[in-house]
Structures are given as structure tokens and as C-alpha cells.
Scaffold this motif. Structure first.
Motif, mmCIF file in Angstrom:
data_model
loop_
_atom_site.group_PDB
_atom_site.id
_atom_site.type_symbol
_atom_site.label_atom_id
_atom_site.label_comp_id
_atom_site.label_asym_id
_atom_site.label_seq_id
_atom_site.Cartn_x
_atom_site.Cartn_y
_atom_site.Cartn_z
ATOM 1 N N GLU A 45 0.868 -1.184 0.000
ATOM 2 C CA GLU A 45 0.000 0.000 0.000
ATOM 3 C C GLU A 45 0.899 1.226 0.000
ATOM 4 O O GLU A 45 2.047 1.178 0.478
ATOM 5 N N TYR A 46 0.370 2.340 -0.524
ATOM 6 C CA TYR A 46 1.125 3.592 -0.431
ATOM 7 C C TYR A 46 0.203 4.718 0.007
ATOM 8 O O TYR A 46 -1.026 4.634 -0.076
ATOM 9 N N TYR A 47 0.829 5.767 0.484
ATOM 10 C CA TYR A 47 0.085 6.927 0.961
ATOM 11 C C TYR A 47 0.944 8.154 0.680
ATOM 12 O O TYR A 47 2.172 8.098 0.797
ATOM 13 N N ASN A 48 0.293 9.252 0.295
ATOM 14 C CA ASN A 48 1.081 10.454 0.043
ATOM 15 C C ASN A 48 0.253 11.722 0.218
ATOM 16 O O ASN A 48 -0.981 11.694 0.163
ATOM 17 N N TYR A 49 0.966 12.785 0.473
ATOM 18 C CA TYR A 49 0.412 14.133 0.460
ATOM 19 C C TYR A 49 1.175 14.921 -0.595
ATOM 20 O O TYR A 49 2.411 14.875 -0.638
ATOM 21 N N ALA A 50 0.460 15.615 -1.451
ATOM 22 C CA ALA A 50 1.102 16.328 -2.551
ATOM 23 C C ALA A 50 1.149 17.823 -2.278
ATOM 24 O O ALA A 50 0.166 18.417 -1.837
ATOM 25 N N LYS A 51 2.308 18.412 -2.540
ATOM 26 C CA LYS A 51 2.454 19.862 -2.504
ATOM 27 C C LYS A 51 2.605 20.402 -3.926
ATOM 28 O O LYS A 51 1.961 21.361 -4.313
ATOM 29 N N ARG A 52 3.472 19.739 -4.708
ATOM 30 C CA ARG A 52 3.664 20.131 -6.102
ATOM 31 C C ARG A 52 3.124 19.075 -7.076
ATOM 32 O O ARG A 52 3.055 19.330 -8.275
ATOM 33 N N GLY A 53 2.819 17.908 -6.590
ATOM 34 C CA GLY A 53 2.317 16.848 -7.460
ATOM 35 C C GLY A 53 3.393 16.221 -8.325
ATOM 36 O O GLY A 53 3.104 15.734 -9.426
ATOM 37 N N GLU A 54 4.647 16.178 -7.832
ATOM 38 C CA GLU A 54 5.760 15.659 -8.624
ATOM 39 C C GLU A 54 6.256 14.294 -8.148
ATOM 40 O O GLU A 54 7.204 13.759 -8.706
ATOM 41 N N ASP A 55 5.633 13.733 -7.118
ATOM 42 C CA ASP A 55 5.958 12.377 -6.663
ATOM 43 C C ASP A 55 5.051 11.372 -7.373
ATOM 44 O O ASP A 55 3.822 11.545 -7.398
ATOM 45 N N LEU A 56 5.644 10.317 -7.923
ATOM 46 C CA LEU A 56 4.867 9.259 -8.566
ATOM 47 C C LEU A 56 5.287 7.904 -8.012
ATOM 48 O O LEU A 56 6.433 7.721 -7.590
ATOM 49 N N ALA A 280 0.369 1.358 7.929
ATOM 50 C CA ALA A 280 1.791 1.659 8.114
ATOM 51 C C ALA A 280 2.212 2.836 7.241
ATOM 52 O O ALA A 280 2.874 3.765 7.708
ATOM 53 N N ALA A 281 1.846 2.802 5.956
ATOM 54 C CA ALA A 281 2.200 3.897 5.052
ATOM 55 C C ALA A 281 1.565 5.204 5.503
ATOM 56 O O ALA A 281 2.198 6.266 5.503
ATOM 57 N N ARG A 282 0.299 5.134 5.894
ATOM 58 C CA ARG A 282 -0.402 6.334 6.347
ATOM 59 C C ARG A 282 0.256 6.918 7.602
ATOM 60 O O ARG A 282 0.456 8.128 7.704
ATOM 61 N N THR A 299 5.727 10.978 0.129
ATOM 62 C CA THR A 299 5.190 9.715 -0.369
ATOM 63 C C THR A 299 5.867 8.543 0.322
ATOM 64 O O THR A 299 7.091 8.530 0.480
ATOM 65 N N CYS A 300 5.068 7.544 0.701
ATOM 66 C CA CYS A 300 5.600 6.337 1.334
ATOM 67 C C CYS A 300 4.884 5.109 0.776
ATOM 68 O O CYS A 300 3.653 5.069 0.727
ATOM 69 N N LEU A 301 5.677 4.130 0.347
ATOM 70 C CA LEU A 301 5.169 2.863 -0.163
ATOM 71 C C LEU A 301 5.707 1.753 0.734
ATOM 72 O O LEU A 301 6.916 1.636 0.932
ATOM 73 N N VAL A 302 4.806 0.964 1.312
ATOM 74 C CA VAL A 302 5.194 -0.127 2.208
ATOM 75 C C VAL A 302 4.875 -1.451 1.522
ATOM 76 O O VAL A 302 3.754 -1.664 1.047
ATOM 77 N N VAL A 303 5.877 -2.328 1.465
ATOM 78 C CA VAL A 303 5.733 -3.627 0.807
ATOM 79 C C VAL A 303 6.141 -4.712 1.791
ATOM 80 O O VAL A 303 7.256 -4.700 2.317
ATOM 81 N N ASP A 304 5.231 -5.646 2.059
ATOM 82 C CA ASP A 304 5.519 -6.781 2.929
ATOM 83 C C ASP A 304 5.698 -8.042 2.091
ATOM 84 O O ASP A 304 4.857 -8.364 1.248
ATOM 85 N N VAL A 305 6.806 -8.745 2.322
ATOM 86 C CA VAL A 305 7.045 -10.041 1.693
ATOM 87 C C VAL A 305 6.784 -11.095 2.763
ATOM 88 O O VAL A 305 7.531 -11.225 3.730
ATOM 89 N N ILE A 306 5.705 -11.847 2.601
ATOM 90 C CA ILE A 306 5.206 -12.747 3.632
ATOM 91 C C ILE A 306 5.522 -14.187 3.240
ATOM 92 O O ILE A 306 5.197 -14.629 2.142
ATOM 93 N N THR A 307 6.136 -14.912 4.158
ATOM 94 C CA THR A 307 6.559 -16.267 3.822
ATOM 95 C C THR A 307 6.099 -17.314 4.822
ATOM 96 O O THR A 307 5.972 -18.474 4.462
ATOM 97 N N THR A 308 5.879 -16.956 6.073
ATOM 98 C CA THR A 308 5.637 -17.973 7.089
ATOM 99 C C THR A 308 4.224 -18.509 7.027
ATOM 100 O O THR A 308 3.279 -17.801 6.697
#
Length: 438
Positions: A45-56, A280-282, A299-308
Motif C-alpha cells: 500500500e502507499y500513501y502520500n500528500y502532494a504539494k507540487r504533485g511531482e511524486d509518482l 503503516a504507510a499512512r 510519499t511512502c510505499l510499504v511492501v511486505d514479503v510474507i513467507t511464514t
């Protein structure tokens, strides 16, 4: 429906009869164990706040190396923090992965693919930069690209967006290097050696203010994609790091500098411990805004790799334990250590193999000869960057300097345009500086 017929067990025990039935719970348990060990589940999941709108953000969880072959699947995630406009970030999001994959040979095994990937990432980043600059736009962008194949994570980055990794046991690893001049003396020296000037803004009275910048252009970064209005010493050659996650999986936090200007890596990890990816991202973004305000796109992107099996059967994502719980989990998985030297050695080896991150590759040099593969004997005139086939002509093979010509034959083959780009990045053939007036 016909009535059930009684069957003698002896009649199905031989090789011709049907195999004995397996309870559903046992069957599911086997499938989960196989899935968790061989095919980790990726949640994001990702979450962001934009000021200039230049994060992708780039999210491609279902890529295939070989079309229609699910066994060749991998996932790709990226964060692009644009500056001087959003064009470079948009172009990189849309084309960078394609450029990377074009540098990967066809018909190779998974092991060969993972070994080739670091060099392909270098070629893809440089190709993306060349193609975008041909558009004549002055925008630039950072780029942090993360490729996940099973438990192997490969990260390539230019600029100051960052990717960090934390394991369920609490081990924190930084998978990127910041290319900010203020934080990287090696990059300052490289820029100066390539013909750039590094300094701060001068105000009235000669007082220097603000961060270190490259001149001309005034960019605070030493590596990026785009930025054609800045000198060629701002290079698109990425730092690349490849690691193998422990069998317990891990969490990746990929974020723009709006996060890292407000909090350190360990603070970001602690703030999202025990939270699912969305929360978490929020939480990371909101904590960053609470600390420094909305000064930049965040901007923050959180990625979980789940194996157990524990995580899969519970339907839960990887939630990182508190330090006390982490110690309990270690005790649960590895047992209490004996005071004898022999037992301690065995426990230590088990911990490293099961719960630790294994570093497979890391390289950050800006010199393309060190980052690209030598020309292949089977295809010696395919450019290592743009992958274009070029006919062997006299001007490609011959040089007045025999030693230099031999070095070019031994190193990566580059077409004329890509060699010009390489020479410009290294400060070759630049016009001499005019003498200073006294």
C-alpha cells in the motif's frame, strides 16, 4: 445422485488403485507450506500528500519474465520524486522498467536472471535518461526501483529517495545510498573531477547559505534521470544492491525525501511496527508531516514479503513485533542458547541462515566500464545500453591508440551515441575552462 458404494481398502492400496484420501486440513497445510517457502506473498500500500504533485509511484506486482509462464513471476515497485516539473518522473514511471527488461537476455534461467539484473538495471537507467533528454525537456527525477523475485530483492536508485528493509526479527538494512552532495563526499569529488563545480549559494557579502549544489544548474543531487539543463556530471548510473531475505520474510519501506527529511530510518520503522501495510504507510506520512509540515511532496510505499505459514493461515500481513516480542519470537524459532561454545556456534549459524539478510551484490560506481557486461562473443556489436545492433565499421574497431582500441574491445560495446553519453558523464572532451580574470 447415486448411493455411495463401500470400497475395500485393500483394493486401492496397490499401484493400480486410487491413492489413499488425504484429509482436507492436511492438504491445505501442505499447500500453505509450499506457498510460503517457494512463493512468498507480496502485500503493498502507499500513501502520500502532494504539494507540487511531482511524486509518482510505480506498482506492478504481477510481472512475468517469460510470457504466459507463472513460474517466472516477479514484482516491481518504484518511487519517482520529480523536480522542475513532473515530466521526467512520468516518463521514468512509464518506460524505465521496459528499458531494464530490454537489457535482459532471453531464454535464461532464474539464477542467470538474478545475476544479470544488476547490470540490466544500470543499462535501463542510462537508456531512460538518454531517451528522455532527447525530448528536450528540462525536468529531472530521482528513481528508486525495487524488483522482488521470491526472497531476492534488488534495488536500484539515483537521487535521495530511499528504500529500507526490516525483518521480523528487527534487523534494519539500508538498500540505497543517498546521492545528496551534502551527505556524500565521494560524489562531491566525482562531480568536481568530471568538470562540475560544487558550492553553496552566495548572498551579499560572500556569505554561503543552503545545501551544497552542483553548478551550473544548482541541483542538490549528483545523480538523477533527466536534468538536461545541468552538466553531464549529474549521472543516471544507479547504486544497486541485491539481498536475499530470511525465510521469515521482511518489510520494505520506499519513500521520497519528504519522509527522510523528517525522520530517520529507525524512527520510520518503529512508527509502523505492528501495523498492516495501509495503516503503516499512512502513519509514516502523517508522522513526517507532524514533524516538519508539508514542505515537499511526501510519499511512502510499504511492501511486505510474507513467507511464514503462521502469517498465511491467519490471513495477516507482516506486522513487525516490538523489541520484547521480537526476543520472544527469536526464542520460539531458535530456542534458548546453551552456555556451551559448541551449542552457541550452532545457534548462531541457525540465526544467520533463518533470520538474517544475506547480501548478494552491491555496487555504486559511476563508471560504466565497471557496471556493464563485456561484449558477448555471440553478439559483439549490440550496444550494452540501448541494445541496438550496429554493423562493425572501421571507425568502431580502429583507433589511433592501439591500447585504447584494445580496451574498448575488451569492455562493453557501446554505440556511437551511448559512447558520447559515457564520455560526457566522465568529463572527457569537455572544453577547457577560460582563465579567471585577475
Amino acid at each position: 445422485m447415486s448411493a455411495a458404494t463401500a470400497i475395500n481398502p485393500d483394493s486401492v492400496s496397490g499401484p493400480i488403485g486410487r491413492p489413499p484420501l488425504v484429509p482436507l486440513a492436511t492438504l491445505i497445510g501442505r499447500e500453505l507450506r509450499e506457498e510460503s517457502s517457494d512463493t512468498p506473498i507480496v502485500k503493498y500500500e502507499y500513501y502520500n500528500y502532494a504539494k507540487r504533485g511531482e511524486d509518482l509511484v510505480l506498482i506492478k506486482p504481477d510481472c512475468l519474465r517469460v510470457p504466459n509462464d507463472p513460474s517466472t513471476s516477479f514484482s516491481v515497485f518504484g518511487v519517482f520524486d520529480g523536480h522542475n516539473g513532473v515530466s521526467a518522473a512520468v516518463y521514468s514511471k512509464e518506460h524505465l522498467l521496459d528499458h531494464v527488461m530490454s537489457a535482459v537476455p532471453e531464454g535464461i534461467s532464474r539464477e542467470e536472471w538474478l545475476q544479470t539484473l544488476p547490470r540490466a538495471l544500470v543499462a535501463g537507467f542510462v537508456k531512460c535518461d538518454i531517451d528522455f533528454q532527447r525530448r528536450g525537456e528540462v525536468s529531472g527525477t530521482t528513481a528508486t526501483l525495487v524488483v522482488i523475485d521470491g526472497l531476492t530483492v534488488t534495488v536500484a536508485s539515483v537521487g535521495d529517495s530511499r528504500c529500507i528493509l526490516v525483518t521480523p526479527g528487527g534487523e534494519l538494512s539500508l538498500l540505497t545510498v543517498d546521492h545528496r552532495l551534502d551527505d556524500n563526499e565521494d560524489e562531491v569529488n566525482r562531480v568536481r573531477a568530471s568538470g562540475g563545480e560544487v558550492g553553496r549559494l552566495n548572498i551579499c557579502g560572500g556569505q554561503e547559505v543552503g545545501p551544497l549544489r552542483c553548478w551550473p544548474g544548482g541541483l542538490c543531487l549528483s545523480r538523477s534521470i533527466g536534468d538536461m539543463d545541468v552538466g553531464e556530471f549529474i549521472v543516471p548510473v544507479p547504486h544497486v544492491k541485491q539481498v536475499k531475505l530470511p525465510s521469515t520474510g521482511g518489510r520494505l519501506i520506499i519513500a521520497s525525501d519528504g519522509i527522510w527529511d523528517a525522520m530517520k530510518s529507525d524512527v520510520a520503522v518503529k512508527s509502523c511496527r505492528g501495523l498492516f501495510t495501509k495503516e503503516a504507510a499512512r502513519t509514516i506520512v502523517k508522522n513526517a508531516l507532524r514533524t516538519s509540515g508539508l514542505k515537499d511532496d511526501t510519499t511512502c510505499l510499504v511492501v511486505d514479503v510474507i513467507t511464514t505459514v503462521r502469517n498465511v493461515t491467519a490471513g495477516a500481513e507482516l506486522s513487525l513485533p516490538s523489541p520484547k516480542k521480537a526476543q520472544k519470537l527469536k526464542a520460539l524459532f531458535f530456542g534458548k542458547r546453551s552456555h556451551s561454545m559448541g551449542d552457541e556456534g550452532k545457534a548462531g549459524r541457525a540465526s544467520r541462515s533463518v533470520g538474517s539478510v544475506e547480501e548478494l551484490f552491491e555496487e555504486g560506481s559511476a563508471m560504466l566500464e565497471e557496471r556493464l557486461p563485456s561484449r558477448a562473443s555471440s553478439d559483439p556489436f549490440r550496444c550494452a545500453i540501448c541494445q541496438m545492433q550496429q554493423s562493425p565499421t572501421e571507425d568502431l574497431l580502429m583507433d589511433s591508440d592501439t591500447e585504447k582500441s584494445q580496451n574498448q574491445l575488451d569492455g562493453p560495446f557501446l554505440c556511437t551515441d551511448c559512447r558520447k553519453k559515457k564520455d560526457a558523464m566522465e568529463g572527457k572532451n569537455r572544453p577547457p575552462k577560460p582563465p579567471k580574470n585577475r
